[in-house]
Design a protein around this motif. Structure first.
Motif, PDB file in Angstrom:
ATOM      1  N   VAL A  77      -1.462   0.244  -3.376  1.00 39.93           N
ATOM      2  CA  VAL A  77      -2.487   0.008  -4.394  1.00 39.93           C
ATOM      3  C   VAL A  77      -3.676   0.936  -4.152  1.00 39.93           C
ATOM      4  CG1 VAL A  77      -3.947  -1.729  -5.478  1.00 39.93           C
ATOM      5  CG2 VAL A  77      -1.731  -2.385  -4.536  1.00 39.93           C
ATOM      6  N   MET A  78      -4.101   1.032  -2.908  1.00 42.35           N
ATOM      7  CA  MET A  78      -5.203   1.920  -2.567  1.00 42.35           C
ATOM      8  C   MET A  78      -4.859   3.365  -2.900  1.00 42.35           C
ATOM      9  SD  MET A  78      -6.655   2.829   1.223  1.00 42.35           S
ATOM     10  CE  MET A  78      -5.071   3.600   1.604  1.00 42.35           C
ATOM     11  N   GLY A  79      -3.641   3.790  -2.546  1.00 46.05           N
ATOM     12  CA  GLY A  79      -3.224   5.158  -2.831  1.00 46.05           C
ATOM     13  C   GLY A  79      -3.172   5.453  -4.312  1.00 46.05           C
ATOM     14  N   ALA A  80      -2.730   4.478  -5.108  1.00 43.18           N
ATOM     15  CA  ALA A  80      -2.662   4.670  -6.558  1.00 43.18           C
ATOM     16  C   ALA A  80      -4.050   4.851  -7.151  1.00 43.18           C
ATOM     17  CB  ALA A  80      -1.947   3.490  -7.207  1.00 43.18           C
ATOM     18  N   VAL A  81      -5.006   4.042  -6.703  1.00 44.51           N
ATOM     19  CA  VAL A  81      -6.370   4.141  -7.227  1.00 44.51           C
ATOM     20  C   VAL A  81      -7.002   5.474  -6.839  1.00 44.51           C
ATOM     21  CG1 VAL A  81      -8.686   3.137  -7.119  1.00 44.51           C
ATOM     22  CG2 VAL A  81      -6.687   1.649  -7.277  1.00 44.51           C
ATOM     23  N   ILE A  82      -6.805   5.895  -5.586  1.00 44.17           N
ATOM     24  CA  ILE A  82      -7.344   7.188  -5.149  1.00 44.17           C
ATOM     25  C   ILE A  82      -6.721   8.319  -5.950  1.00 44.17           C
ATOM     26  CG2 ILE A  82      -7.427   8.814  -3.219  1.00 44.17           C
ATOM     27  CD1 ILE A  82      -7.671   6.440  -1.347  1.00 44.17           C
ATOM     28  N   ALA A  83      -5.407   8.253  -6.181  1.00 49.70           N
ATOM     29  CA  ALA A  83      -4.736   9.287  -6.964  1.00 49.70           C
ATOM     30  C   ALA A  83      -5.292   9.350  -8.380  1.00 49.70           C
ATOM     31  CB  ALA A  83      -3.231   9.017  -6.993  1.00 49.70           C
ATOM     32  N   GLU A  84      -5.620   8.198  -8.948  1.00 51.20           N
ATOM     33  CA  GLU A  84      -6.175   8.177 -10.309  1.00 51.20           C
ATOM     34  C   GLU A  84      -7.624   8.649 -10.333  1.00 51.20           C
ATOM     35  OE1 GLU A  84      -3.361   4.427 -11.722  1.00 51.20           O
ATOM     36  OE2 GLU A  84      -5.424   4.107 -11.034  1.00 51.20           O
ATOM     37  N   TRP A  85      -8.343   8.470  -9.233  1.00 48.27           N
ATOM     38  CA  TRP A  85      -9.690   9.032  -9.140  1.00 48.27           C
ATOM     39  C   TRP A  85      -9.657  10.548  -9.248  1.00 48.27           C
ATOM     40  CZ3 TRP A  85     -11.744   5.984  -4.297  1.00 48.27           C
ATOM     41  CH2 TRP A  85     -12.215   4.729  -4.710  1.00 48.27           C
ATOM     42  N   LEU A  86      -8.660  11.147  -8.608  1.00 47.38           N
ATOM     43  CA  LEU A  86      -8.617  12.597  -8.485  1.00 47.38           C
ATOM     44  C   LEU A  86      -8.143  13.282  -9.760  1.00 47.38           C
ATOM     45  CD1 LEU A  86      -7.126  12.773  -4.879  1.00 47.38           C
ATOM     46  CD2 LEU A  86      -9.496  13.112  -5.570  1.00 47.38           C
ATOM     47  N   GLY A  87      -7.447  12.592 -10.612  1.00 46.35           N
ATOM     48  CA  GLY A  87      -6.979  13.209 -11.848  1.00 46.35           C
ATOM     49  C   GLY A  87      -6.108  12.271 -12.643  1.00 46.35           C
ATOM     50  N   GLY A  88      -6.197  12.378 -13.948  1.00 47.37           N
ATOM     51  CA  GLY A  88      -5.380  11.524 -14.798  1.00 47.37           C
ATOM     52  C   GLY A  88      -6.187  10.940 -15.935  1.00 47.37           C
ATOM     53  N   GLY A  89      -5.491  10.337 -16.884  1.00 47.73           N
ATOM     54  CA  GLY A  89      -6.148   9.779 -18.048  1.00 47.73           C
ATOM     55  C   GLY A  89      -5.942   8.300 -18.213  1.00 47.73           C
ATOM     56  N   GLN A  90      -5.371   7.636 -17.216  1.00 45.97           N
ATOM     57  CA  GLN A  90      -5.189   6.200 -17.294  1.00 45.97           C
ATOM     58  C   GLN A  90      -5.049   5.629 -15.888  1.00 45.97           C
ATOM     59  OE1 GLN A  90      -1.603   5.344 -19.440  1.00 45.97           O
ATOM     60  NE2 GLN A  90      -0.355   6.797 -18.286  1.00 45.97           N
ATOM     61  N   GLY A  91      -5.124   4.307 -15.800  1.00 46.07           N
ATOM     62  CA  GLY A  91      -5.059   3.637 -14.505  1.00 46.07           C
ATOM     63  C   GLY A  91      -6.410   3.055 -14.115  1.00 46.07           C
ATOM     64  N   LEU A  92      -6.400   2.154 -13.145  1.00 49.30           N
ATOM     65  CA  LEU A  92      -7.629   1.489 -12.723  1.00 49.30           C
ATOM     66  C   LEU A  92      -8.622   2.463 -12.089  1.00 49.30           C
ATOM     67  CD1 LEU A  92      -6.121  -1.807 -11.241  1.00 49.30           C
ATOM     68  CD2 LEU A  92      -7.489  -1.570 -13.314  1.00 49.30           C
ATOM     69  N   GLY A  93      -8.123   3.468 -11.373  1.00 42.91           N
ATOM     70  CA  GLY A  93      -9.015   4.469 -10.810  1.00 42.91           C
ATOM     71  C   GLY A  93      -9.744   5.250 -11.889  1.00 42.91           C
ATOM     72  N   TYR A  94      -9.024   5.640 -12.921  1.00 45.86           N
ATOM     73  CA  TYR A  94      -9.637   6.337 -14.059  1.00 45.86           C
ATOM     74  C   TYR A  94     -10.623   5.425 -14.781  1.00 45.86           C
ATOM     75  CZ  TYR A  94      -9.954   8.711 -18.574  1.00 45.86           C
ATOM     76  OH  TYR A  94     -10.406   9.325 -19.731  1.00 45.86           O
ATOM     77  N   TYR A  95     -10.266   4.160 -14.936  1.00 45.66           N
ATOM     78  CA  TYR A  95     -11.142   3.173 -15.573  1.00 45.66           C
ATOM     79  C   TYR A  95     -12.453   3.035 -14.799  1.00 45.66           C
ATOM     80  CZ  TYR A  95     -12.700  -1.403 -17.315  1.00 45.66           C
ATOM     81  OH  TYR A  95     -13.435  -2.438 -17.847  1.00 45.66           O
TER      82      TYR A  95
END
Length: 255
Positions: free
Chosen positions: A190-208
């Motif tokens: 879960v932590m890795g997914a959020v960090i990955a979405e912080w770094l790039g992408g257009g959807q996901g909790l990190g992007y949100y």
């Protein structure tokens, strides 16, 4: 009796959480704190309910890459641990490199993976897999090393092959250790997914979370944090249930 013990063990943290939330609510209300700076628990719940469709959409995106990365990373960790254990000389050569691989910060690998593989799903899955494989590898290796030596020597005396010893003795014995690593990897995914979405992408909790940070919406930031915590706990609980079922089944079959 088990239910009573569970209740006795479970109520203290619940009471603490309720007291913290109550003090938080009172402090924000009496202190006239701006909601954009520190929202109250009631404000967070209200905003989470209002924005639930969008939060749910981003949550599904996070769950998707989280599960893929967890399966790939955990499978890689199990295979790598088995190879290091079975093949002579591999552990001596690759074990130090395995330790060194964890000294590189995850957030530093993200930009490099984006340069190599673009802004798609692939770099996110690779990043999550790199986070998940290490706990599984180390825990499984430890399980292999803890195999009962008397049973090992007994199977050798009976003429069992290395393959038979591995699948009949070493791997079943390592299952509790394997699941310990899987439970750690479940929360890391879960932590890795959020960090990955912080770094790039257009959807996901990190992007949100990035969007809400830019808008100074601390209440929605807390909503995302609560969802992330809930996902981690739920995933950990599911792995624990799977462990309970498989280990019990394995013991019954062996006896």
């Amino acid at each position: 009796m088990k239910q009573q013990r569970w209740i006795r063990a479970g109520w203290p943290p619940i009471v603490v959480v309720i007291l913290v939330l109550l003090l938080w609510q009172l402090a924000v209300t009496w202190g006239n704190t701006a909601s954009w700076l520190l929202p109250s628990p009631l404000k967070i719940v209200t905003e989470g309910t209002t924005d639930m469709p969008r939060v749910w959409m981003h949550t599904l995106a996070t769950i998707k890459i989280m599960l893929i990365g967890f399966v790939v990373g955990s499978g890689l960790g199990l295979v790598l641990a088995s190879v290091l254990h079975i093949v002579p000389g591999f552990k001596a050569g690759f074990y130090p490199l395995l330790i060194l691989s964890q000294n590189v910060p995850t957030i530093a690998l993200g930009p490099l993976l984006i340069i190599l593989f673009g802004f798609g799903v692939l770099p996110k899955i690779i990043l999550i897999s790199l986070v998940c494989f290490f706990p599984v590898t180390m825990a499984t290796l430890d399980g292999f090393m803890q195999t009962d030596r008397m049973m090992y020597n007994y199977m050798l005396m009976l003429g069992a092959s290395k393959r038979q010893i591995f699948f009949k003795l070493e791997l079943p014995h390592a299952l509790p250790f394997l699941f310990s690593g899987l439970k750690i990897s479940a929360t890391y995914s879960v932590m890795g997914a959020v960090i990955a979405e912080w770094l790039g992408g257009g959807q996901g909790l990190g992007y949100y979370m990035i969007l809400q940070k830019s808008s100074f919406r601390a209440d929605r930031e807390f909503v995302a944090i609560l969802v992330i915590v809930a996902l981690s706990l739920l995933f950990f609980w599911l792995i624990a249930l799977l462990e309970k079922w498989i280990i019990r089944w394995n013991v019954k079959r062996s006896s």
